[in-house]
Enzyme design. Structure first.
Site, mmCIF file in Angstrom:
data_model
loop_
_atom_site.group_PDB
_atom_site.id
_atom_site.type_symbol
_atom_site.label_atom_id
_atom_site.label_comp_id
_atom_site.label_asym_id
_atom_site.label_seq_id
_atom_site.Cartn_x
_atom_site.Cartn_y
_atom_site.Cartn_z
ATOM 1 N N SER A 94 0.955 -0.937 0.171
ATOM 2 C CA SER A 94 -0.049 0.042 0.108
ATOM 3 C C SER A 94 0.780 1.156 0.141
ATOM 4 O O SER A 94 1.706 1.556 -1.263
ATOM 5 C CB SER A 94 -0.520 0.017 0.995
ATOM 6 O OG SER A 94 -2.145 1.310 0.816
ATOM 7 N N GLU A 147 -2.190 -3.286 -7.782
ATOM 8 C CA GLU A 147 -2.992 -3.596 -6.956
ATOM 9 C C GLU A 147 -4.265 -1.922 -6.892
ATOM 10 O O GLU A 147 -3.212 -0.523 -6.289
ATOM 11 C CB GLU A 147 -2.680 -3.908 -5.936
ATOM 12 C CG GLU A 147 -2.050 -3.776 -4.614
ATOM 13 C CD GLU A 147 -2.403 -2.541 -3.824
ATOM 14 O OE1 GLU A 147 -3.640 -2.955 -3.102
ATOM 15 O OE2 GLU A 147 -1.410 -1.809 -3.142
ATOM 16 N N HIS A 193 -5.276 -5.582 -1.314
ATOM 17 C CA HIS A 193 -6.094 -5.525 0.335
ATOM 18 C C HIS A 193 -6.860 -6.562 0.433
ATOM 19 O O HIS A 193 -7.660 -6.355 0.953
ATOM 20 C CB HIS A 193 -6.393 -3.884 0.154
ATOM 21 C CG HIS A 193 -5.482 -2.847 0.379
ATOM 22 N ND1 HIS A 193 -4.802 -2.640 -0.982
ATOM 23 C CD2 HIS A 193 -5.016 -1.893 1.078
ATOM 24 C CE1 HIS A 193 -4.013 -1.534 -0.285
ATOM 25 N NE2 HIS A 193 -4.153 -0.516 0.758
#
Length: 308
Positions: free
Chosen positions: A108, A203, A273
């Protein structure tokens, strides 16, 4: 085998779910790990896990510690790592960590550090589970746990997954990537690595499909995708559209970029996630094979825990 020493780092958001952090620490200790730097769990300044100086010091300390940890593990993502990039001691970090076996792990917002540490120091880091959301989840993912330790303890790893991509491909190149929005935010800066012939994975979370398409187009129109051998699509969690989209969704955005970029675009990679995720070494040499609805990825020559 010796007990892995894990040092916690908090480069982004503060640990808002303290119960998850506590579970993560307990699980790692139950697995035989020594967990240090627990003081980062007590830091909070606005939305960050401490001041910029404190959070940068978590990373810079890796250049000066008397004994390096086996694993430097991010506690969570959020936002805040970008604010640290100008304050990291890249030369010292390169001198201390290059060629060593310390694993720097997160995903992330951690992507910003991975990009910068490779661009400025040439370091190989890992896109993988973090303390709170993953190791501290109420229901620990066996998939994530087993793959993390498999990769951490092996000089080479092979993974496979199902894909809807109707293509056949076999390519080699450095594996790299991470969060799509963070990747695009650093294009054109000194902290974005110039990787040629790579296998790029992306992502994201919470972005509507049209924004995902726009970010993918940024990678395409800036020339980044054209310099890669393949694009791997990971998990795009909570990326829902609206009534205005009139039926347009994530798959339409993926098909659009697949038609535009001219390289294999392979979906289904477990990264991002969601509870199940691979641990992927950023910049490690890799080989991708795709065919018959199956994709496999092998990677090697990355830092790993010594076998004792």
């Amino acid at each position: 085998m010796s007990e892995p020493r894990i040092r916690l780092i908090a480069p982004s958001g503060y640990p808002h779910d303290r119960a998850a952090m506590t579970r993560g620490v307990e699980r790692l200790r139950e697995a035989g790990c020594v967990v240090d730097a627990l003081d980062v769990l007590d830091r909070s300044e606005q939305r960050y896990a401490g001041s910029d100086a404190q959070r940068a010091a978590d990373i810079n300390a890796l250049a000066t510690l008397d004994a390096l940890p086996d694993i430097a593990l991010a506690i969570r993502g959020g936002y805040g790592a970008t604010r640290l990039l100008a304050d990291l001691h890249y030369d010292a970090l390169r001198e201390r960590l290059s060629g060593g076996d310390t694993l720097l792990v997160g995903y992330s917002d951690f992507t910003a550090l991975q990009l910068a540490l490779h661009a400025k120091s040439g370091l190989c880091t890992f896109s993988g589970p973090m303390l709170g959301a993953d190791f501290g989840a109420e229901a620990l993912s066996d998939f994530t746990w087993q793959h993390f330790w498999q990769t951490a303890r092996s000089p080479a790893t092979q993974v496979a997954w199902r894909t809807t991509a109707a293509t056949e491909a076999e390519v080699e190149g450095p594996l790299w990537g991470g969060n799509l929005a963070v990747l695009c935010s650093l294009i054109g800066t000194p902290y974005f690595p110039a990787i040629e012939g790579g296998i790029l994975f992306v992502e994201d979370v919470g972005e509507p499909p049209f924004r995902i398409e726009r970010l993918l187009y940024q990678l395409h129109l800036s020339g980044v995708l054209g310099r890669q051998r393949a694009l791997l699509l990971g998990d795009f969690s909570q990326c829902r559209g609206s009534a205005y989209d009139n039926g347009y969704g994530l798959q339409h955005s993926f098909e659009q970029i697949r038609a535009a970029c001219g390289i294999p675009v392979i979906d289904g990679l477990p990264t991002g996630h969601e509870p199940d995720k691979f641990t992927l070494p950023f910049s490690a040499p890799a080989r991708l094979r795709v065919g018959g609805g199956e994709a496999s990825l092998g990677f090697s020559d990355y830092p790993h825990l010594p076998s004792l």
